[in-house]
Design a protein around this motif. Structure first.
Motif, PDB file in Angstrom:
ATOM      1  N   SER A   1       9.720  -7.576  15.313  1.00 51.84           N
ATOM      2  CA  SER A   1      11.055  -6.968  15.352  1.00 51.84           C
ATOM      3  C   SER A   1      10.979  -5.471  15.077  1.00 51.84           C
ATOM      4  O   SER A   1      11.739  -4.690  15.669  1.00 51.84           O
ATOM      5  CB  SER A   1      11.981  -7.648  14.348  1.00 51.84           C
ATOM      6  OG  SER A   1      11.516  -7.458  13.029  1.00 51.84           O
TER       7      SER A   1
ATOM      8  N   GLY B   1       9.677  -3.897  18.261  1.00 46.14           N
ATOM      9  CA  GLY B   1      10.732  -3.931  19.256  1.00 46.14           C
ATOM     10  C   GLY B   1      11.793  -2.880  19.002  1.00 46.14           C
ATOM     11  O   GLY B   1      12.283  -2.224  19.937  1.00 46.14           O
ATOM     12  N   SER B   2      12.155  -2.693  17.737  1.00 48.56           N
ATOM     13  CA  SER B   2      13.160  -1.685  17.385  1.00 48.56           C
ATOM     14  C   SER B   2      12.671  -0.277  17.676  1.00 48.56           C
ATOM     15  O   SER B   2      13.396   0.545  18.238  1.00 48.56           O
ATOM     16  CB  SER B   2      13.529  -1.802  15.901  1.00 48.56           C
ATOM     17  OG  SER B   2      14.089  -3.054  15.630  1.00 48.56           O
TER      18      SER B   2
END
Length: 59
Positions: free
Chosen positions: A3, A6-7
């Motif tokens: 995550s 991805g961010s």
């Protein structure tokens, strides 16, 4: 970890392309990586050991 990567990827891509295209590209990349890693899963085979199911990698 995924995550966070991805961010960071989204923030970097958003500055270059539109947010909707950035999301589409990230989802497309995630689907390609799932397909690629599924081949590793397919290399596992079932073996029976004293009534238990055990997964092992073919050699």
């Amino acid at each position: 970890m995924g995550s966070l990567l991805g961010s960071v990827s989204f923030v970097e891509m958003e500055s270059l392309i539109s947010p909707s295209m950035a999301v589409r590209l990230l989802l497309f990349t995630a689907s390609l990586s799932r397909i690629a890693f599924s081949f590793f899963y397919l290399s596992l085979h079932d073996t029976q050991e004293k009534g238990r199911r055990v997964l092992s990698v073919k050699k």
